[in-house]
Design an enzyme around this catalytic site. Structure first.
Site, short mmCIF file in Angstrom:
data_model
loop_
_atom_site.label_atom_id
_atom_site.label_comp_id
_atom_site.label_asym_id
_atom_site.label_seq_id
_atom_site.Cartn_x
_atom_site.Cartn_y
_atom_site.Cartn_z
N GLY A 27 0.83 -1.20 0.00
CA GLY A 27 0.00 0.00 0.00
C GLY A 27 0.86 1.24 0.00
N ASN A 84 2.39 4.96 1.09
CA ASN A 84 2.80 5.51 2.38
C ASN A 84 1.59 6.15 3.07
OD1 ASN A 84 5.70 6.37 0.66
ND2 ASN A 84 5.72 4.98 2.40
N GLY A 85 1.42 5.82 4.35
CA GLY A 85 0.30 6.38 5.09
C GLY A 85 -0.99 5.61 4.96
N SER A 86 -0.97 4.46 4.28
CA SER A 86 -2.21 3.70 4.09
C SER A 86 -2.56 2.84 5.30
CB SER A 86 -2.10 2.82 2.84
OG SER A 86 -1.03 1.91 2.95
N GLY A 87 -1.65 2.74 6.28
CA GLY A 87 -1.96 2.02 7.50
C GLY A 87 -1.24 0.69 7.65
N LYS A 88 -0.16 0.48 6.91
CA LYS A 88 0.53 -0.81 6.97
C LYS A 88 1.13 -1.05 8.36
CE LYS A 88 3.32 0.14 3.56
NZ LYS A 88 2.85 1.50 3.34
N GLU A 139 8.80 -3.90 6.55
CA GLU A 139 9.77 -3.33 5.61
C GLU A 139 11.21 -3.60 6.06
OE1 GLU A 139 8.98 0.52 4.00
OE2 GLU A 139 6.91 0.50 4.70
#
Length: 657
Positions: A245, A247-251, A359
């Site tokens: 997803g 950046n900032g999508s909640g991973k 990551e």
């Protein structure tokens, strides 16, 4: 925090007229008592007390104890919602206890008691002599007479003195610390992992998988929108799931939920407890590995926190993650990529039923990525470990059994990060004719020089960076890239040779070269995004249009200006740092791993921005990176570091030697 308290205590004792600094030692102890359990404060106090006593003697030890008392009392009272009345009553009881201890000590140690009383009598005699000189003979005689009588009831005198002294010190500490703790109350520990095992709070047998998330959402404290939008998913034992997803999508937030954080809404069903950090439970390798490495020696860190007697083959685990012969290395000497491998080894030592990798390859060279990906992909087969791998790389997502994309829009081929081989190295010394910006002449650097722990990081580095140049520096983890970046920015003075800007040593012109750190979080000093960008750029955060322009230039939504720094993803932190640096229009910009943690569109947008800045503004760029796709236009020149030495031969086909 214990070390900080010890340092303050030592300085307050050793440095003349610095006794007042002792009050600062209450700050770390107060924060510990305010945020954590009492045993955390006790552990910090023991560590700080031993350090202070060994270095500066009994005086600094007593200072640590005083700081622990004042800070501990203030933190506990503040955490439980008490006020001045609670402080007075608590300090009164503490004064009685302390006074009783002093009386017991004086009763046993009679010679010490007589010595203290003689010193006190001498002080009273001195005061009385002064009063006689100023014609206060009656008052002087009264003082001497009553003090002599009081010594006959020394137990009550000592008790009263201790109670009054403790109450006064406690009130002063409360006045100074309570305001600080009120400010700290507004800073949520958003990434704190809690081993939540259900609403009843009872401990259940460890069993993190299979797990089912039903309509789960999460919103951080004081946030205006959800960090993790509604997610429903099943996670089975032995399954390899890739989470992707933007950046900032909640991973990372999804990682927190799987690791035990209670969701804002929705339900999480598991057969047992999360077992965070326990054998056979849940293990997490975070996006920033430096926050997970606790041991000073690599081998010690692998087994840190495991039950005594646990049989772990440390050498085998280190070999699995590509850290052969690293067992005796100091963890402080490891690069960012090596720290990530060490964190993974520590996670594998727990033989987890669920491993969450956030990551983990973003800061690792290509060879290390291949090694880690091989280790991770085989885990479900060998250990029946459920693996949740958060990643931006297309090849890593392709190795999973299935992929969950958290982006709002439908997944597309262009949303992932592509891998590419390293470009061929070019000449290390460029004669050129555009004007020299930075020149390195026989630069070498050795850490711990003159000690048994000396380690050579760089040797005989020679090259020139010209105005408007774009230089890519790449190499394996631990090859000296970050050390070279700090030398070029003037933040580290080389052991040998010289790094020049305008013909003068660059360390005499700190600030002339802007540097984006490898660990972006260490460079963010303000509470929210807007204030950080404005502070870095040198204008007021009330100039909202300037903040919005700076954020837009690096592909960030201007609405992020009000968001707290700790609520950002790793990729967003990197771009916030870059936004503040670019607004200052530096002549030279050094970027240490600028693409790490960025999704595909963000990487391509950043590379377009850097290419435009170099071509149109003449910005001189030095990029240190393990990611090479799209860098051709940004960095036409390539330098390859291997074990601290520049290599001019073409890189191998695999990208890394």
């Amino acid at each position: 925090m214990g070390a900080l308290c010890a340092v303050i205590a030592i300085i307050s004792v050793v440095v003349p007229f610095a006794a007042g600094l002792a009050l600062l030692g209450t700050v770390p102890t107060g924060l510990l008592a305010y945020r954590y359990r009492l045993r955390v404060l006790v552990a910090a106090t023991v560590a700080a007390g031993i350090i202070a006593f060994l270095i500066a003697g009994l005086g600094s030890f007593v200072t640590v104890i005083n700081s622990a008392y004042i800070g501990g009392m203030t933190g506990v009272v503040k955490r439980r919602g008490g006020g001045v009345a609670t402080v007075i009553s608590s300090s009164f009881v503490a004064g009685l206890v302390f006074g009783a201890a002093v009386i017991g000590e004086f009763t046993v140690m009679t010679r010490l008691r007589h010595l203290i009383f003689q010193a006190a009598s001498a002080n009273v005699s001195g005061v009385a002599a002064f009063m006689n000189r100023v014609h206060l003979q009656t008052a002087a005689a009264t003082l001497t007479r009553y003090f002599a009588k009081a010594l006959h009831f020394w137990q009550w005198l000592a008790l009263g003195y201790c109670v009054v002294a403790v109450m006064i010190v406690s009130l002063i500490g409360w006045w100074a610390l309570s305001r600080l703790l009120e400010r700290m109350c507004g800073i949520p520990d958003v990434h704190k992992l809690d081993a939540w095992d259900g609403s009843d709070g009872e401990q259940a047998p460890v069993g993190p998988v299979p797990a089912r998330l039903d309509k789960v959402r999460f919103r951080y404290p004081n946030a205006s929108q959800d960090a993790l939008r509604e997610v429903s998913m099943d996670l089975r034992a032995g399954e390899h799931v890739a989470v992707t997803g933007a950046n900032g999508s909640g991973k990372t937030t999804l990682m927190l939920i799987l690791a035990g954080r209670e969701p804002t809404s929705g339900t999480v069903e598991r057969p047992g407890a999360v077992g965070l950090g326990k054998l056979g439970g849940t293990a997490v390798v975070l996006q920033h590995p430096e926050s997970q490495v606790l041991g000073t020696r690599v081998a010690d860190d692998v087994v840190w926190g495991l039950p005594p007697g646990t049989d772990i083959d440390v050498d085998r685990l280190l070999s699995e993650v590509g850290l052969d012969a690293f067992a005796e290395r100091d963890t402080g000497s490891l690069s960012g990529g090596e720290l990530q491998r060490l964190a993974l080894a520590g996670a594998l030592a727990r033989e987890p039923a669920l491993l969450i990798a956030d990551e983990v390859t973003s800061m690792v060279d290509q060879r290390g990525r291949d090694t880690l990906l091989s280790v991770l992909s085989r885990l479900p087969e060998r250990h029946r470990t459920a693996l949740v791998h958060i990643t931006h790389f297309d090849n890593e997502a392709a190795s999973a059994d299935r992929t969950i994309n958290l982006s709002e829009s439908s997944p597309s081929a262009g949303s992932m990060v592509e891998t590419a081989a390293a470009p061929a190295s070019t000449a290390a010394v460029d004669p050129g004719g555009r004007g020299r910006m930075i020149e390195l002449i026989d630069v070498g650097h050795e850490y711990g020089s003159g000690t048994p722990w000396a380690k050579t990081a760089l040797r005989n580095i020679n090259f020139v960076v010209e105005q408007g140049d774009g230089v890519l520096i790449h190499g394996g983890n631990g090859s000296g890239k970050s050390t070279l970046a700090w030398i070029m920015a003037g933040l580290t003075i080389p052991t040998t040779g010289a790094c020049l800007i305008g013909g003068e040593p660059i360390h005499e012109h700190v600030g002339a070269v802007a540097l984006s750190f490898q660990a972006a979080r260490l460079q963010l000093m303000r509470s929210n995004v807007g204030l950080e960008v404005a502070s870095s750029a040198g204008f007021s955060d009330r100039d909202e249009h300037l903040v919005a322009e700076a954020l837009g230039a690096v592909g960030l939504d201007p609405a992020l200006a009000s968001r707290r720094i700790d609520q950002l993803s790793g990729g967003q932190m990197r771009r916030v740092v870059l936004a503040g640096l670019l607004v200052r229009k530096p002549p030279v910009l050094i970027l240490d791993e600028p693409l790490a943690g960025l999704d595909g569109p963000s990487q391509r947008g950043l590379l377009r921005l850097l290419a435009d800045l170099r071509h149109e503004r003449g910005l001189t760029l030095v990029v240190i990176s393990h990611d090479f796709a799209g860098l051709e236009d940004v960095c036409p020149r390539t330098l390859h570091l291997r074990k601290g030495v520049l290599e001019t031969a073409p890189a191998t086909a695999g990208g890394m030697p």
